[in-house]
Design an enzyme around this catalytic site. Structure first.
Site, PDB file in Angstrom:
ATOM      1  N   LYS A 174      10.509 -34.928  22.489  1.00 41.57           N
ATOM      2  CA  LYS A 174      11.255 -36.167  22.322  1.00 41.57           C
ATOM      3  C   LYS A 174      11.616 -36.297  20.841  1.00 41.57           C
ATOM      4  CE  LYS A 174      10.444 -40.232  21.049  1.00 41.57           C
ATOM      5  NZ  LYS A 174      11.727 -40.495  20.300  1.00 41.57           N
ATOM      6  N   GLY A 205      14.945 -40.358  23.837  1.00 45.63           N
ATOM      7  CA  GLY A 205      14.411 -41.678  24.142  1.00 45.63           C
ATOM      8  C   GLY A 205      13.862 -42.317  22.888  1.00 45.63           C
ATOM      9  N   ASP A 206      13.492 -43.577  23.004  1.00 45.22           N
ATOM     10  CA  ASP A 206      12.881 -44.248  21.864  1.00 45.22           C
ATOM     11  C   ASP A 206      11.365 -44.278  22.022  1.00 45.22           C
ATOM     12  OD1 ASP A 206      12.496 -46.213  23.795  1.00 45.22           O
ATOM     13  OD2 ASP A 206      14.051 -47.543  23.010  1.00 45.22           O
ATOM     14  N   GLY A 207      10.704 -44.831  21.008  1.00 44.87           N
ATOM     15  CA  GLY A 207       9.247 -44.827  21.010  1.00 44.87           C
ATOM     16  C   GLY A 207       8.633 -45.658  22.109  1.00 44.87           C
ATOM     17  N   GLY A 209       9.936 -46.406  24.900  1.00 44.77           N
ATOM     18  CA  GLY A 209      10.292 -45.881  26.207  1.00 44.77           C
ATOM     19  C   GLY A 209       9.660 -44.526  26.466  1.00 44.77           C
ATOM     20  N   VAL A 210      10.433 -43.468  26.274  1.00 44.66           N
ATOM     21  CA  VAL A 210       9.961 -42.108  26.555  1.00 44.66           C
ATOM     22  C   VAL A 210       8.728 -41.762  25.721  1.00 44.66           C
ATOM     23  CG1 VAL A 210      10.573 -39.661  26.448  1.00 44.66           C
ATOM     24  CG2 VAL A 210      12.237 -41.327  27.295  1.00 44.66           C
ATOM     25  N   GLY A 211       8.698 -42.223  24.467  1.00 43.24           N
ATOM     26  CA  GLY A 211       7.539 -41.936  23.629  1.00 43.24           C
ATOM     27  C   GLY A 211       6.252 -42.447  24.233  1.00 43.24           C
ATOM     28  N   GLU A 249       0.818 -36.167  12.112  1.00 45.77           N
ATOM     29  CA  GLU A 249       1.264 -35.951  10.737  1.00 45.77           C
ATOM     30  C   GLU A 249       1.992 -37.227  10.337  1.00 45.77           C
ATOM     31  OE1 GLU A 249       2.819 -35.721   7.556  1.00 45.77           O
ATOM     32  OE2 GLU A 249       4.478 -34.701   8.560  1.00 45.77           O
ATOM     33  N   CYS A 282       7.359 -37.453   3.607  1.00 45.97           N
ATOM     34  CA  CYS A 282       5.997 -37.985   3.592  1.00 45.97           C
ATOM     35  C   CYS A 282       5.164 -37.398   2.469  1.00 45.97           C
ATOM     36  CB  CYS A 282       5.315 -37.736   4.938  1.00 45.97           C
ATOM     37  SG  CYS A 282       5.375 -36.006   5.462  1.00 45.97           S
ATOM     38  N   GLU A 382       4.057 -46.968   1.472  1.00 46.32           N
ATOM     39  CA  GLU A 382       5.004 -45.854   1.486  1.00 46.32           C
ATOM     40  C   GLU A 382       6.407 -46.436   1.591  1.00 46.32           C
ATOM     41  OE1 GLU A 382       5.469 -41.561   3.665  1.00 46.32           O
ATOM     42  OE2 GLU A 382       5.054 -43.285   4.941  1.00 46.32           O
TER      43      GLU A 382
END
Length: 479
Positions: A174, A205-207, A209-211, A249, A282, A382
């Site tokens: 994803k 998909g978005d977080g 949803g599919v995430g 990560e 990051c 961050e």
């Protein structure tokens, strides 16, 4: 207008189970550049089912078969390099030259390093001379969910997909819905390379949803996620219900320690490293810790270097930096820059608003703050934009204390000509990686962090091991 609504499931491009269009925005222009579809539970279930079925054979495939596939992927990846570069430039704003060199190059670099590591990897080992009939078998975890970010698309896709394939895992990718176009090209590469049906699947998909569906799915054995610490915490909680393995990560707030004997290029190197990819890394050296005896000179030089950094559209060739990825990120960065001013940091370069001459697009001024302390918001959060915070220290012990005073622990940097001091400080850094005097980590060096920067390691041998289980077997026949 690019229209890419289909998903790659079980070796075929298939239409979404239900219409759910999502616009992809070009951050250089703020215009819609593509339309994709966001998947729903039916799409996720189909992809996981395909991966589960394929694991019955791929999980027991030969090392030679896996190696042949990965070498084919690399050959096609190199041939499709310009397609990947153009996709990443338009979807997330990397200037086209950076996209061609660093964004695309990161992917080919990792694939080559995985091939090198894989050739020497032993999936069966003896326990030791004392136990000639005991074996340690390194076996694939199973069905893996690979959730990747928008800031270094191919860097993260290759680190996860190739390592999982080498280990014998099957997978559902994803990619970020913010930057999905390069992963669609990647899926075409996987298809052309002859990946067996179901071994690799891709659902946009978005977080939420599919995430979330992947993270909590009972038939997913492992989640490998790269993104924000906030999302990583949520994924860990969701995965706990089924005791999945979770590799994370996450964020960082890297300290770059400049001792008074730092080499003459250290300041420029640190500032430009911070500004690379518009600060959207990051492992960026976002806190420059400077010994008091050289502090004033370093602040002046850092401001001068940042002031010369050019900003412009991703489509233009050159060494400039592009926009940040979207309006949400732009607003967040503007708020943090203003908070830095409000909390008493000294603004020596950049500031709020767009750079001169850029009235449209998510452009941020390369910004440098001096006199930052770790109790300020910009010293702790961050920012994920081209914003450098400079801090002062007197002693080595103080530098270590400031550097480690963060919830993060990804990458730290040390600049000194005193080798003994460099090694000593490196040992005290609470981070997964330390880079000294501008020397990059070597091919196959593991990438990952301590504390809230995540767990697990990506790249090389340890990256493959992340996708393996260890089975201990006694009474092994040596006939």
């Amino acid at each position: 207008m690019i229209e890419k609504r289909d998903f790659y499931i079980n070796g075929k491009w298939v239409a979404p189970a239900a219409a759910n269009d999502c616009n992809v925005i070009d951050p250089s222009t703020e215009e819609v550049c593509a339309v994709i579809s966001l998947g729903d539970q039916a799409d996720t279930d189909a992809a996981v089912a395909a991966a589960k079925e394929a694991f019955k054979t791929w999980g027991f495939s030969s090392k030679a078969e896996r190696l042949e596939l990965i070498e084919s992927i690399l050959e096609i990846y190199n041939r499709r390099a310009e397609d990947l570069a153009q996709a990443m430039s338009i979807e997330m704003g990397a200037p086209i030259d950076l996209s061609r060199s660093s964004q695309v190059g990161a992917g080919s670099w990792h694939i080559k390093n995985f091939i090198r590591a894989f050739k020497d990897f032993e999936f069966e080992k003896t326990l030791g001379k004392h136990a000639p009939n005991d074996r340690l078998l390194y076996e694939p975890v199973g069905v893996t969910a690979l959730i990747t970010p928008w800031n270094w698309p191919m860097n993260q896709v290759t680190l996860k997909v190739v390592a999982a394939a080498a280990a014998g895992c099957t997978m559902v990718l994803k990619p970020s819905e913010v930057a999905p176009l390069s992963s669609i090209v990647w899926s075409e590469i996987m298809d052309e390379a002859g990946t067996p049906a179901g071994v690799y699947n891709m659902v946009n998909g978005d977080g939420v949803g599919v995430g979330s569906q992947l993270t909590s799915h009972p038939d997913v054995d492992m989640v490998s996620f790269t993104g924000s610490t906030r999302a990583g915490i949520a994924i860990s909680k969701a995965a706990a219900d089924t005791i999945k393995r979770v590799a994370l990560e996450l964020g960082g707030k890297g300290a770059n320690i400049l001792f008074e004997d730092a080499d003459e290029k250290a300041v420029k190197r640190g500032v430009l490293h911070m500004m690379q990819n518009t600060g959207q890394s990051c492992n960026a050296p976002s806190r420059m810790l400077v010994q008091s005896s050289i502090y004033d000179r370093v602040v002046e030089e850092a401001a001068e270097v940042a002031g010369k950094v050019q900003v412009g559209p991703a489509s233009e060739e050159g060494r400039h930096v592009g926009p940040v990825v979207n309006e949400l990120q732009w607003n967040k960065i503007q708020d943090l820059i203003q908070k830095g001013v409000d909390e008493g940091a000294r603004l020596v370069a950049g500031g709020t608003g767009r750079p001169d001459g850029l009235n449209k697009g998510y452009y941020v001024k390369p910004t440098v703050f001096a006199d930052v302390t770790n109790d300020m918001t910009i010293g702790r959060e961050e920012i994920f934009g081209p914003v450098l915070s400079i801090m002062k220290f007197d002693t080595e012990e103080e530098a270590v204390e400031i550097a480690n005073d963060t919830v993060y622990g990804l990458t730290n940097y040390i600049q000194t000509q005193d080798g003994a001091r460099a090694n000593r400080v490196a040992r005290q850094m609470r981070s997964g990686m330390v880079e000294m005097n501008g020397t990059s980590r070597a091919a196959g060096s593991p990438f990952g962090g301590y504390k809230q920067s995540g767990n697990g390691r990506e790249g090389g041998i340890l990256g493959i091991e992340d996708f393996l289980e260890v089975k201990a077997v006694s009474g092994w026949s040596n006939d």
